[in-house]
Design a protein around this motif. Structure first.
Motif, mmCIF file in Angstrom:
data_model
loop_
_atom_site.group_PDB
_atom_site.id
_atom_site.type_symbol
_atom_site.label_atom_id
_atom_site.label_comp_id
_atom_site.label_asym_id
_atom_site.label_seq_id
_atom_site.Cartn_x
_atom_site.Cartn_y
_atom_site.Cartn_z
ATOM 1 N N VAL A 302 -18.150 6.511 -4.385
ATOM 2 C CA VAL A 302 -17.885 5.452 -3.409
ATOM 3 C C VAL A 302 -17.661 4.128 -4.130
ATOM 4 N N VAL A 303 -18.479 3.864 -5.143
ATOM 5 C CA VAL A 303 -18.278 2.651 -5.959
ATOM 6 C C VAL A 303 -16.881 2.661 -6.572
ATOM 7 N N LYS A 304 -16.484 3.813 -7.071
ATOM 8 C CA LYS A 304 -15.158 3.945 -7.691
ATOM 9 C C LYS A 304 -14.051 3.652 -6.694
ATOM 10 N N LEU A 305 -14.205 4.164 -5.468
ATOM 11 C CA LEU A 305 -13.193 3.942 -4.437
ATOM 12 C C LEU A 305 -13.131 2.470 -4.028
ATOM 13 N N LEU A 306 -14.297 1.857 -3.845
ATOM 14 C CA LEU A 306 -14.329 0.438 -3.481
ATOM 15 C C LEU A 306 -13.765 -0.429 -4.597
ATOM 16 N N ASN A 307 -14.076 -0.076 -5.835
ATOM 17 C CA ASN A 307 -13.535 -0.816 -6.975
ATOM 18 C C ASN A 307 -12.012 -0.728 -7.010
ATOM 19 N N ALA A 308 -11.487 0.465 -6.746
ATOM 20 C CA ALA A 308 -10.033 0.647 -6.742
ATOM 21 C C ALA A 308 -9.388 -0.175 -5.638
ATOM 22 N N ALA A 309 -10.020 -0.192 -4.458
ATOM 23 C CA ALA A 309 -9.482 -0.988 -3.345
ATOM 24 C C ALA A 309 -9.545 -2.477 -3.660
ATOM 25 N N GLY A 310 -10.629 -2.901 -4.310
ATOM 26 C CA GLY A 310 -10.759 -4.297 -4.702
ATOM 27 C C GLY A 310 -9.717 -4.708 -5.716
ATOM 28 N N ASN A 311 -9.491 -3.866 -6.722
ATOM 29 C CA ASN A 311 -8.482 -4.179 -7.736
ATOM 30 C C ASN A 311 -7.072 -4.195 -7.145
ATOM 31 N N LYS A 312 -6.848 -3.335 -6.158
ATOM 32 C CA LYS A 312 -5.554 -3.371 -5.481
ATOM 33 C C LYS A 312 -5.373 -4.684 -4.732
ATOM 34 N N ALA A 313 -6.436 -5.154 -4.103
ATOM 35 C CA ALA A 313 -6.387 -6.444 -3.403
ATOM 36 C C ALA A 313 -6.070 -7.586 -4.356
ATOM 37 N N MET A 314 -6.594 -7.501 -5.581
ATOM 38 C CA MET A 314 -6.363 -8.562 -6.560
ATOM 39 C C MET A 314 -4.894 -8.665 -6.978
ATOM 40 N N GLN A 315 -4.107 -7.650 -6.710
ATOM 41 C CA GLN A 315 -2.698 -7.662 -7.100
ATOM 42 C C GLN A 315 -1.803 -8.264 -6.025
ATOM 43 N N ASP A 316 -2.377 -8.586 -4.880
ATOM 44 C CA ASP A 316 -1.576 -9.165 -3.802
ATOM 45 C C ASP A 316 -0.997 -10.516 -4.229
ATOM 46 N N LYS A 317 0.311 -10.656 -4.143
ATOM 47 C CA LYS A 317 0.981 -11.856 -4.654
ATOM 48 C C LYS A 317 0.539 -13.115 -3.918
ATOM 49 N N GLY A 333 -11.247 -5.774 -12.464
ATOM 50 C CA GLY A 333 -11.910 -5.066 -13.557
ATOM 51 C C GLY A 333 -12.924 -4.048 -13.084
ATOM 52 N N THR A 334 -13.791 -3.632 -14.006
ATOM 53 C CA THR A 334 -14.716 -2.531 -13.761
ATOM 54 C C THR A 334 -16.086 -3.003 -13.277
ATOM 55 N N PRO A 335 -16.846 -2.105 -12.657
ATOM 56 C CA PRO A 335 -18.225 -2.437 -12.304
ATOM 57 C C PRO A 335 -19.063 -2.779 -13.531
ATOM 58 N N GLU A 336 -18.792 -2.095 -14.630
ATOM 59 C CA GLU A 336 -19.568 -2.330 -15.860
ATOM 60 C C GLU A 336 -19.357 -3.738 -16.404
ATOM 61 N N ALA A 337 -18.115 -4.231 -16.327
ATOM 62 C CA ALA A 337 -17.820 -5.584 -16.808
ATOM 63 C C ALA A 337 -18.537 -6.630 -15.959
#
Length: 361
Positions: A302-317, A333-337
């Motif tokens: 679930v963390v992985k999925l939310l992270n992917a959705a968040g990173n996709k949001a960051m690409q919105d122009k 970036g990653t949860p670890e960072a």
């Protein structure tokens, strides 16, 4: 079943379940209800083990997310945490296919809302905004907080970093950092600076300024940064280390004057405004940051999925353009960072609280 008076086994019965596994049930003659219960328990455990191997069509679980997600903001409406939460939540909801409902839970320097995130059910349906203050400062500032920023919170993704801008009203007599220092030394305990609450970057920037410049000013905490900014314009406070998203429009419109920025380098949108380091305080650097967090125990997938959705949001122009206009840096970036940032910031700001002799609440 007949007579259960004897103890000799009557027969062995084998029944097949849908998995193709055989569940062997042995009935004992005798008066043992305990044995019968034991048999039932063994049968249930064997059947459950088999059920775990069933095809997904037979034992399907709801695909995450299958319902709306709650997003807790530990600050009041109108501030930076609230604004950014609503922007990112909207973009993430599009990627996830479910609404994300923003819920403001302000108070105690962000502790109330962050505690609510930490104590939420770890199923991925409650997440929130993890901010600089409750995650890196409040452990040192408050006598007690009811969550551990490292062990009770799961970092999901860092959204942004951004400096603050020391601002005054446009008609203020202060035009430089040195002007403020001279004014504060001439009238100790008279000048005031506003903040969006105890322990936030507004507050810590002002406290750090007092410490490094050797001056004494009044800290005026408000329920939100926008409320403090309103009183700055009204003259109730003399200055404020303001978030760029509020400070830049005010400076550009002529309502406020920018004295200095808290980053290591000048902002491209305000190239004529010096840094605090250039103004005589080389160790002075404050960067506000915030990101998405959840309670301990959220499944890794679930963390992985939310992270992917968040990173996709960051690409919105449109989102990236808006952030650039405000002088903030989009991170992702990653949860670890994100976790590494939190761990590195905690001792740094704990030392600032101690050195500046900020009294815990």
């Amino acid at each position: 079943m007949g007579d259960f008076g004897a103890s000799k086994p009557r027969a062995a019965c084998v029944s097949s379940n849908p998995t193709g596994l055989s569940v062997r049930i042995r009935f004992f003659r005798g008066n043992s209800r305990v044995e019968n219960k034991s048999m039932k328990r063994r049968t249930f455990l064997q059947a459950s083990a088999g059920a775990a191997l069933l095809p997904g069509a037979l034992f399907a679980q709801d695909k995450y997310p299958s319902k709306p997600i709650a997003w807790i903001v530990p600050y009041g409406a109108g501030g930076n945490g609230d604004t950014r939460s609503r922007q990112v939540a909207k973009l993430m909801s599009q990627a996830l296919g479910q609404p994300i409902i923003v819920d403001n839970k302000p108070g105690a320097g962000g502790n109330i809302g962050t505690e609510a995130i930490a104590k939420a059910k770890p199923d991925g349906y409650t997440i929130g905004m993890g901010n600089f203050a409750p995650l890196a400062v409040n452990h040192a500032l408050f006598k007690k907080i009811n969550f551990d920023p490292v062990n009770d919170i799961v970092p999901i993704m860092l959204i942004e970093k951004g400096p603050l801008i020391l601002t005054v009203r446009a008609d203020s007599p202060f035009k430089t950092v040195d002007d403020i220092v001279k004014g504060a030394k001439a009238a100790p305990g008279k000048l005031s600076y506003g903040s969006g609450g105890i322990g936030g970057t507004h507050h810590l920037s002002g406290a750090l300024f007092e410490h490094v410049a050797g001056i004494d000013m009044i800290h005026a905490p408000y329920k939100s940064g926008s409320a403090a900014a309103t009183d700055l314009l009204g003259g109730q406070v003399q200055m404020m280390f303001e978030q760029t998203y509020v400070a830049v429009p005010g400076v550009q419109s002529g309502k406020t004057r920018a004295i200095a920025v808290t980053s290591k380098s000048r902002l491209s949108i305000l190239p004529n405004v010096p840094t605090m380091a250039e103004s005589g305080y080389p160790t002075f650097e404050v960067m506000n940051w915030q990101g998405i967090v959840g309670p301990k125990g959220i499944p890794p997938e679930v963390v992985k999925l939310l992270n992917a959705a968040g990173n996709k949001a960051m690409q919105d122009k449109e989102f990236r353009d808006r952030m650039a206009q405000q002088g903030n840096e989009v991170i992702g970036g990653t949860p670890e960072a994100f976790a590494a940032l939190i761990k590195s910031e905690m001792p740094r700001w704990g030392k600032v609280v101690k050195d500046a002799k900020i009294e815990p609440e």
